[in-house]
Design a protein around this motif. Structure first.
Motif, PDB file in Angstrom:
ATOM      1  N   MET A   1     -45.162  -4.353 -34.497  1.00 34.67           N
ATOM      2  CA  MET A   1     -44.706  -3.458 -35.547  1.00 34.67           C
ATOM      3  C   MET A   1     -43.419  -3.997 -36.152  1.00 34.67           C
ATOM      4  O   MET A   1     -42.647  -4.667 -35.494  1.00 34.67           O
ATOM      5  N   SER A   2     -43.199  -3.624 -37.385  1.00 32.64           N
ATOM      6  CA  SER A   2     -41.995  -4.044 -38.091  1.00 32.64           C
ATOM      7  C   SER A   2     -40.759  -3.341 -37.533  1.00 32.64           C
ATOM      8  O   SER A   2     -40.829  -2.189 -37.105  1.00 32.64           O
ATOM      9  N   GLY A   3     -39.633  -4.026 -37.548  1.00 38.84           N
ATOM     10  CA  GLY A   3     -38.388  -3.458 -37.055  1.00 38.84           C
ATOM     11  C   GLY A   3     -37.526  -2.843 -38.131  1.00 38.84           C
ATOM     12  O   GLY A   3     -36.381  -2.500 -37.883  1.00 38.84           O
ATOM     13  N   SER A   4     -38.085  -2.669 -39.341  1.00 37.89           N
ATOM     14  CA  SER A   4     -37.273  -2.123 -40.428  1.00 37.89           C
ATOM     15  C   SER A   4     -37.390  -0.601 -40.557  1.00 37.89           C
ATOM     16  O   SER A   4     -36.699  -0.003 -41.371  1.00 37.89           O
ATOM     17  N   ILE A   5     -38.250   0.026 -39.750  1.00 38.53           N
ATOM     18  CA  ILE A   5     -38.432   1.486 -39.787  1.00 38.53           C
ATOM     19  C   ILE A   5     -37.959   2.062 -38.454  1.00 38.53           C
ATOM     20  O   ILE A   5     -38.446   1.680 -37.390  1.00 38.53           O
ATOM     21  N   ARG A   6     -37.014   2.994 -38.518  1.00 43.42           N
ATOM     22  CA  ARG A   6     -36.374   3.531 -37.319  1.00 43.42           C
ATOM     23  C   ARG A   6     -37.353   4.235 -36.379  1.00 43.42           C
ATOM     24  O   ARG A   6     -37.233   4.155 -35.160  1.00 43.42           O
ATOM     25  N   ASN A   7     -38.357   4.920 -36.946  1.00 47.56           N
ATOM     26  CA  ASN A   7     -39.319   5.658 -36.114  1.00 47.56           C
ATOM     27  C   ASN A   7     -40.184   4.743 -35.252  1.00 47.56           C
ATOM     28  O   ASN A   7     -40.785   5.195 -34.280  1.00 47.56           O
ATOM     29  N   ASN A   8     -40.273   3.450 -35.583  1.00 49.11           N
ATOM     30  CA  ASN A   8     -41.038   2.493 -34.779  1.00 49.11           C
ATOM     31  C   ASN A   8     -40.308   2.114 -33.497  1.00 49.11           C
ATOM     32  O   ASN A   8     -40.906   1.571 -32.584  1.00 49.11           O
ATOM     33  N   ILE A  11     -35.797   4.067 -27.540  1.00 45.50           N
ATOM     34  CA  ILE A  11     -35.007   3.556 -26.426  1.00 45.50           C
ATOM     35  C   ILE A  11     -35.977   3.182 -25.309  1.00 45.50           C
ATOM     36  O   ILE A  11     -36.875   3.948 -24.976  1.00 45.50           O
ATOM     37  N   GLY A  12     -35.833   1.973 -24.774  1.00 49.03           N
ATOM     38  CA  GLY A  12     -36.748   1.465 -23.759  1.00 49.03           C
ATOM     39  C   GLY A  12     -37.829   0.572 -24.327  1.00 49.03           C
ATOM     40  O   GLY A  12     -38.573  -0.041 -23.570  1.00 49.03           O
ATOM     41  N   SER A  13     -37.926   0.471 -25.661  1.00 49.15           N
ATOM     42  CA  SER A  13     -38.923  -0.413 -26.278  1.00 49.15           C
ATOM     43  C   SER A  13     -38.520  -1.868 -26.103  1.00 49.15           C
ATOM     44  O   SER A  13     -37.347  -2.210 -26.128  1.00 49.15           O
ATOM     45  N   GLU A  14     -39.518  -2.741 -25.957  1.00 50.18           N
ATOM     46  CA  GLU A  14     -39.263  -4.176 -25.932  1.00 50.18           C
ATOM     47  C   GLU A  14     -39.313  -4.681 -27.372  1.00 50.18           C
ATOM     48  O   GLU A  14     -40.271  -4.414 -28.096  1.00 50.18           O
ATOM     49  N   VAL A  15     -38.261  -5.392 -27.790  1.00 50.68           N
ATOM     50  CA  VAL A  15     -38.136  -5.830 -29.177  1.00 50.68           C
ATOM     51  C   VAL A  15     -37.645  -7.274 -29.246  1.00 50.68           C
ATOM     52  O   VAL A  15     -37.139  -7.824 -28.273  1.00 50.68           O
ATOM     53  N   GLU A  16     -37.804  -7.869 -30.429  1.00 48.58           N
ATOM     54  CA  GLU A  16     -37.193  -9.157 -30.733  1.00 48.58           C
ATOM     55  C   GLU A  16     -36.161  -8.913 -31.811  1.00 48.58           C
ATOM     56  O   GLU A  16     -36.459  -8.292 -32.839  1.00 48.58           O
ATOM     57  N   ILE A  17     -34.921  -9.368 -31.573  1.00 45.34           N
ATOM     58  CA  ILE A  17     -33.834  -9.160 -32.533  1.00 45.34           C
ATOM     59  C   ILE A  17     -33.276 -10.499 -32.995  1.00 45.34           C
ATOM     60  O   ILE A  17     -33.454 -11.528 -32.340  1.00 45.34           O
ATOM     61  N   GLY A  31     -35.594  -8.391 -25.745  1.00 42.71           N
ATOM     62  CA  GLY A  31     -34.944  -7.511 -24.787  1.00 42.71           C
ATOM     63  C   GLY A  31     -35.406  -6.076 -24.931  1.00 42.71           C
ATOM     64  O   GLY A  31     -36.279  -5.759 -25.737  1.00 42.71           O
ATOM     65  N   ILE A  32     -34.800  -5.212 -24.126  1.00 44.30           N
ATOM     66  CA  ILE A  32     -35.125  -3.781 -24.085  1.00 44.30           C
ATOM     67  C   ILE A  32     -34.014  -3.011 -24.800  1.00 44.30           C
ATOM     68  O   ILE A  32     -32.827  -3.246 -24.560  1.00 44.30           O
ATOM     69  N   VAL A  33     -34.401  -2.067 -25.674  1.00 34.98           N
ATOM     70  CA  VAL A  33     -33.435  -1.296 -26.460  1.00 34.98           C
ATOM     71  C   VAL A  33     -32.673  -0.324 -25.565  1.00 34.98           C
ATOM     72  O   VAL A  33     -33.276   0.469 -24.835  1.00 34.98           O
ATOM     73  N   LYS A  34     -31.342  -0.388 -25.635  1.00 37.50           N
ATOM     74  CA  LYS A  34     -30.477   0.553 -24.924  1.00 37.50           C
ATOM     75  C   LYS A  34     -29.978   1.637 -25.875  1.00 37.50           C
ATOM     76  O   LYS A  34     -29.965   2.809 -25.525  1.00 37.50           O
ATOM     77  N   ARG A  35     -29.544   1.233 -27.090  1.00 40.06           N
ATOM     78  CA  ARG A  35     -29.039   2.175 -28.103  1.00 40.06           C
ATOM     79  C   ARG A  35     -29.522   1.761 -29.476  1.00 40.06           C
ATOM     80  O   ARG A  35     -29.636   0.567 -29.760  1.00 40.06           O
ATOM     81  N   ILE A  36     -29.779   2.739 -30.333  1.00 40.57           N
ATOM     82  CA  ILE A  36     -30.104   2.487 -31.740  1.00 40.57           C
ATOM     83  C   ILE A  36     -28.826   2.754 -32.531  1.00 40.57           C
ATOM     84  O   ILE A  36     -28.274   3.851 -32.479  1.00 40.57           O
ATOM     85  N   LYS A  60     -36.508  -7.438 -35.564  1.00 40.67           N
ATOM     86  CA  LYS A  60     -37.516  -8.069 -36.417  1.00 40.67           C
ATOM     87  C   LYS A  60     -38.906  -7.595 -36.030  1.00 40.67           C
ATOM     88  O   LYS A  60     -39.735  -7.350 -36.890  1.00 40.67           O
ATOM     89  N   TRP A  61     -39.165  -7.478 -34.726  1.00 45.69           N
ATOM     90  CA  TRP A  61     -40.496  -7.060 -34.251  1.00 45.69           C
ATOM     91  C   TRP A  61     -40.356  -6.137 -33.037  1.00 45.69           C
ATOM     92  O   TRP A  61     -39.546  -6.399 -32.176  1.00 45.69           O
ATOM     93  N   VAL A  62     -41.174  -5.105 -33.013  1.00 45.67           N
ATOM     94  CA  VAL A  62     -41.297  -4.229 -31.853  1.00 45.67           C
ATOM     95  C   VAL A  62     -42.508  -4.710 -31.076  1.00 45.67           C
ATOM     96  O   VAL A  62     -43.619  -4.733 -31.608  1.00 45.67           O
ATOM     97  N   LEU A  63     -42.301  -5.110 -29.821  1.00 49.30           N
ATOM     98  CA  LEU A  63     -43.386  -5.690 -29.021  1.00 49.30           C
ATOM     99  C   LEU A  63     -44.137  -4.641 -28.222  1.00 49.30           C
ATOM    100  O   LEU A  63     -45.349  -4.699 -28.093  1.00 49.30           O
ATOM    101  N   ALA A  64     -43.411  -3.664 -27.637  1.00 47.42           N
ATOM    102  CA  ALA A  64     -44.075  -2.633 -26.828  1.00 47.42           C
ATOM    103  C   ALA A  64     -43.240  -1.378 -26.798  1.00 47.42           C
ATOM    104  O   ALA A  64     -42.074  -1.379 -26.991  1.00 47.42           O
TER     105      ALA A  64
END
Length: 64
Positions: A1-8, A11-17, A31-36, A60-64
């Motif tokens: 999923m795209s990382g440009s939409i906050r609802n995607n 906290i705890g999601s695996e992402v690429e930044i 890594g894993i999201v700690k804070r938005i 950039k990308w939400v992995l899980a």
């Protein structure tokens, strides 16, 4: 999923930044999201988050 939409992003999601110092190269950090950190619902360059390891960057990308 795209990382440009906050609802995607949850906290705890695996992402690429992309960190600020890697914007030119485009190097991604996984890594894993700690804070938005971005309050708006969307951002063209990605929602800014802090990872559990302490890195800050735009998603950039939400992995899980």
């Amino acid at each position: 999923m795209s990382g440009s939409i906050r609802n995607n992003i949850k906290i705890g999601s695996e992402v690429e930044i992309v960190q600020k110092n890697h914007q030119r190269s485009g190097e991604l950090t996984t890594g894993i999201v700690k804070r938005i950190l971005t309050n708006s619902q969307n951002h063209p360059h990605g929602i800014k988050v802090m990872l559990v390891k302490g890195e800050v960057g735009r998603v950039k990308w939400v992995l899980a």
